[in-house]
Structures are given as structure tokens and as C-alpha cells.
Design a protein around this motif. Structure first.
Motif, PDB file in Angstrom:
ATOM      1  N   MET A 156       0.857  -1.197   0.000  1.00  0.00           N
ATOM      2  CA  MET A 156       0.000   0.000   0.000  1.00  0.00           C
ATOM      3  C   MET A 156       0.894   1.249   0.000  1.00  0.00           C
ATOM      4  N   GLU A 157       0.535   2.220  -0.846  1.00  0.00           N
ATOM      5  CA  GLU A 157       1.352   3.412  -0.993  1.00  0.00           C
ATOM      6  C   GLU A 157       1.234   4.335   0.226  1.00  0.00           C
ATOM      7  N   PRO A 158       2.333   5.041   0.544  1.00  0.00           N
ATOM      8  CA  PRO A 158       2.258   6.022   1.635  1.00  0.00           C
ATOM      9  C   PRO A 158       1.269   7.140   1.277  1.00  0.00           C
ATOM     10  N   ARG A 159       0.752   7.789   2.276  1.00  0.00           N
ATOM     11  CA  ARG A 159      -0.187   8.900   2.074  1.00  0.00           C
ATOM     12  C   ARG A 159       0.572  10.220   2.175  1.00  0.00           C
ATOM     13  N   ARG A 160       0.266  11.164   1.302  1.00  0.00           N
ATOM     14  CA  ARG A 160       0.941  12.454   1.294  1.00  0.00           C
ATOM     15  C   ARG A 160      -0.084  13.596   1.258  1.00  0.00           C
ATOM     16  N   PHE A 161       0.255  14.691   1.911  1.00  0.00           N
ATOM     17  CA  PHE A 161      -0.599  15.884   1.885  1.00  0.00           C
ATOM     18  C   PHE A 161       0.272  17.098   2.197  1.00  0.00           C
ATOM     19  N   GLN A 162      -0.297  18.298   1.998  1.00  0.00           N
ATOM     20  CA  GLN A 162       0.438  19.545   2.208  1.00  0.00           C
ATOM     21  C   GLN A 162      -0.144  20.347   3.356  1.00  0.00           C
ATOM     22  N   LEU A 163       0.745  21.061   4.059  1.00  0.00           N
ATOM     23  CA  LEU A 163       0.355  22.000   5.103  1.00  0.00           C
ATOM     24  C   LEU A 163       1.088  23.310   4.862  1.00  0.00           C
ATOM     25  N   GLU A 164       0.513  24.412   5.345  1.00  0.00           N
ATOM     26  CA  GLU A 164       1.210  25.688   5.270  1.00  0.00           C
ATOM     27  C   GLU A 164       1.148  26.397   6.618  1.00  0.00           C
ATOM     28  N   GLY A 165       2.183  27.185   6.895  1.00  0.00           N
ATOM     29  CA  GLY A 165       2.254  27.906   8.155  1.00  0.00           C
ATOM     30  C   GLY A 165       3.281  29.008   8.097  1.00  0.00           C
ATOM     31  N   THR A 166       3.381  29.752   9.195  1.00  0.00           N
ATOM     32  CA  THR A 166       4.263  30.918   9.211  1.00  0.00           C
ATOM     33  C   THR A 166       5.714  30.561   9.485  1.00  0.00           C
ATOM     34  N   SER A 167       5.982  29.356  10.065  1.00  0.00           N
ATOM     35  CA  SER A 167       7.350  28.958  10.347  1.00  0.00           C
ATOM     36  C   SER A 167       7.465  27.444  10.263  1.00  0.00           C
ATOM     37  N   LEU A 168       8.696  26.981  10.029  1.00  0.00           N
ATOM     38  CA  LEU A 168       8.933  25.548   9.953  1.00  0.00           C
ATOM     39  C   LEU A 168       8.748  24.872  11.303  1.00  0.00           C
ATOM     40  N   PRO A 175       2.882   6.840   6.834  1.00  0.00           N
ATOM     41  CA  PRO A 175       2.983   5.422   6.439  1.00  0.00           C
ATOM     42  C   PRO A 175       1.622   4.922   5.961  1.00  0.00           C
ATOM     43  N   PRO A 176       1.603   3.868   5.154  1.00  0.00           N
ATOM     44  CA  PRO A 176       0.312   3.347   4.657  1.00  0.00           C
ATOM     45  C   PRO A 176      -0.638   3.021   5.799  1.00  0.00           C
ATOM     46  N   SER A 177      -1.911   3.318   5.612  1.00  0.00           N
ATOM     47  CA  SER A 177      -2.897   3.027   6.655  1.00  0.00           C
ATOM     48  C   SER A 177      -2.995   1.521   6.851  1.00  0.00           C
ATOM     49  N   GLY A 178      -3.214   1.097   8.093  1.00  0.00           N
ATOM     50  CA  GLY A 178      -3.325  -0.322   8.407  1.00  0.00           C
ATOM     51  C   GLY A 178      -2.073  -0.882   9.026  1.00  0.00           C
ATOM     52  N   ARG A 179      -0.923  -0.169   8.791  1.00  0.00           N
ATOM     53  CA  ARG A 179       0.305  -0.635   9.429  1.00  0.00           C
ATOM     54  C   ARG A 179       0.336  -0.180  10.877  1.00  0.00           C
ATOM     55  N   ARG A 180       0.857  -1.034  11.751  1.00  0.00           N
ATOM     56  CA  ARG A 180       0.897  -0.707  13.170  1.00  0.00           C
ATOM     57  C   ARG A 180       1.899   0.407  13.423  1.00  0.00           C
TER      58      ARG A 180
END
Length: 339
Positions: free
Chosen positions: A1-13, A57-62
């Protein structure tokens, strides 16, 4: 199962890393980071934020236990993110080697520093002019610069002539001056009654900026036109001109007869315009006009005259005795600096 990716934005790292850890645990990884610049004029007054890409990590993995070496892991992550940002900056500089030129503004005037302070107070962040910012160049043609006008006035006043009397006529071979048109330039027109306001409106209309570029000061009050009667209000008007990309035309009214010139002279000087004009009525007695124009010239360098009412008199050439080049004539550019 492929890893999940998404984006976030904010004022500082740091804030983004804390958010990722709190919401998704220690196994979430930041795999890309980008510094984003939004708005501004050629980078001037722009805002910045950070965007990161998070991989889960892929969902379902412990979920693994929290690693014991969190401090060293955090340091490693910071180093990795810094490298990603440096790479993004290099890519951005390759794609955009030079920022667009910012609208010109007269940085050489001593009022510009106050303008920058006002912009900083308005935006809540320090504001610095770009390194490439250069003093605005007045549109050609302008027959006499300020140094030449100062020399002309000083040469006349060192002789037997008194302030307010006629200066040597402008040479007919000179070209008529034009109003400054750079973003944030302050063009002040001084006159009796409403004459200065009419000249400012015609200048703004010809420049294409219209009523938004006109302000009043002195004894002038009119509906629908903002006042800029002190340095703070002038700085605010200049800032509006910078953002909109046009000059500001300030009509300073002396009243009907031009009395109390001592008080007016002090205020005219304090407003620190980049260019000063006098609006004169060709039908008035030359000695009356010379008196108040001379008082204005004792306070500031006057660059040019805007003449109105040449059809109301048989001797409009009397305005030549002021010794000022004529750049505006009955609502439009003058074809010649001398009538």
C-alpha cells in the motif's frame, strides 16, 4: 500500500513540525518544504509563508513506538528541511532571475524616509526600499532643474532686486516643464481661491489617475477630496500613490487674497513636495501675483507656473515677469515655457 501524502502551510517551519508531530505522530515525515512569497511590488511589501509536504505510512500498518533519540532525530529533520529550503530557493532564483521593476518613487526626497516609516507602521513589519530603488527621473522635457532655479533666484536676489519682484525671463529656447508622474511623487500646486485645485484635477485627469490622486491642503476644503495638510497625511497619500502606481497632486489654497503668508510658507515648506507649481491667473494685476508668488518662493523652490485665464485679459504675457517657466496652460500642457 502506498504512503499517504498531503500539504500543510504555516508561518514557520518549527510550527509546522510541531503540528505534524502532534497530529500524526513520530512516523510522519516532512519530505519537501518551500518558502512562498505572496503579493508586493517587485518583492516590496510582500508576505512570506512556508508550505511542506508530509508523508504518512500506509494506513493499516501498526504504529511504531516512539523512538528514544528524539533530540537527535529532530536535529536531523531540521537539517534535512533546511537543505530542502535551500534547494527550493536556488530553483526559484533560476526560474525568476530578476524581480519586476518596482514603480518609481522619489527616494531622494527627505519625505521618503517618513513614507517608509508610515508603511512600516501600517503593515506591522519593517519596510526597506529595494536595493535597486533609484530616485525617480522627471518626465522629459524639463527645462530647468532645481539647482538651476536656485542659482537663478540667488543671482537675482543678490543684486538690487527685492523678493517678490520679477526675475529674468525664461529663455524661449527652453522646453516647458511637465508634472512628475512617478508612483508616490508629490506634486504640489499653490494658488489663490480654487485655482490650485482646478490645476491639480486637470493634471491628474491627463495622467489617467483621476480624482483618486488629488488631495487638498491650506484653506481648501471640498467634498469628495481628501486632505493632506500635515506630514503624516502626506506620507499616507504617498503610500497610496506607490501602491496604485501614480503621482499625488496636492492643491494648496492660500485663500482669496493670499494673506497670512508667513504661516502658509511654513506649512508649504514642511510638506516637502517633490515638485512645486504656482497656479496664477493671467488676469490679475502682475504686482499682486508677484507678491504672493515671491512669498512662496522664499519658502520653497518653485519649479513652474500653471497659468489660467489667458482669454480674460489682453496682456497674458505679464505672467512672464515672474521668471518661471510655464508648463501648464488653461487645463493642459503648455506648448511653450513663455507666453
Amino acid at each position: 500500500m502506498e504512503p499517504r501524502r498531503f500539504q500543510l502551510e504555516g508561518t514557520s517551519l518549527d510550527a509546522l513540525k510541531a503540528q505534524v508531530f502532534a497530529e500524526h505522530g513520530p512516523r510522519a515525515r516532512i519530505i519537501a518544504a518551500e518558502k512562498v512569497t505572496v503579493g508586493g511590488i517587485g518583492g516590496f511589501l510582500s508576505r512570506q509563508h512556508y508550505e511542506v509536504t508530509v508523508e504518512l505510512p500506509p494506513s493499516g500498518r501498526r504504529r511504531a513506538a516512539v523512538e528514544p533519540d528524539l533530540p537527535s532525530r529532530a536535529s536531523s529533520e531540521r537539517a534535512g528541511i533546511s537543505a530542502l529550503l535551500e534547494e527550493a530557493d536556488r530553483a526559484e532564483s533560476t526560474l525568476h532571475p530578476a524581480a519586476p521593476a518596482a514603480p518609481s518613487v522619489s527616494t531622494g526626497s527627505h519625505a521618503f524616509a517618513e513614507l517608509m516609516d508610515t508603511l512600516a507602521a501600517s503593515t506591522g513589519a519593517p519596510v526597506q526600499a529595494p536595493a535597486a530603488f533609484a530616485p525617480a527621473q522627471p518626465p522629459a522635457p524639463v527645462p530647468l532643474n532645481r539647482i538651476e532655479l536656485n542659482q537663478l533666484q540667488a543671482g537675482q536676489l543678490q543684486g538690487n532686486q527685492q523678493p517678490g519682484m520679477a526675475l529674468e525671463p525664461v529663455q524661449r529656447t527652453s522646453l516647458p516643464p511637465a508634472p512628475l508622474g512617478g508612483a508616490g511623487d508629490l506634486v504640489m500646486v499653490v494658488g489663490l481661491g480654487d485655482e490650485a485645485l482646478e490645476v491639480c484635477r486637470s493634471m491628474a485627469d491627463l495622467a489617467g489617475s483621476g480624482a483618486a490622486a488629488v488631495r487638498v491642503a491650506g484653506v481648501l476644503e471640498t467634498d469628495g477630496v481628501g486632505r493632506a495638510a500635515d506630514r503624516r497625511a502626506v506620507a499616507t497619500a504617498r503610500a497610496a500613490g506607490v501602491m496604485a502606481g501614480h503621482a499625488i497632486f496636492l492643491a494648496y489654497g492660500l485663500g482669496r487674497s493670499g494673506t497670512e503668508m508667513g504661516r502658509h510658507s511654513t506649512l508649504i515648506s514642511a510638506l516637502a513636495a517633490d515638485q512645486v507649481w504656482v497656479a496664477v491667473d493671467a488676469g490679475r494685476k502682475p504686482e499682486d501675483t508677484a507678491a504672493w508668488v515671491g512669498a512662496v518662493r522664499s519658502a520653497v523652490v518653485v519649479d513652474a507656473a500653471a497659468v489660467e485665464g489667458i482669454d480674460t485679459t489682453g496682456t497674458p504675457q505679464s505672467v512672464n515677469s515672474l521668471g518661471l517657466p510655464i508648463g501648464w496652460l488653461d487645463g493642459g500642457p503648455s506648448p511653450t515655457p513663455v507666453l
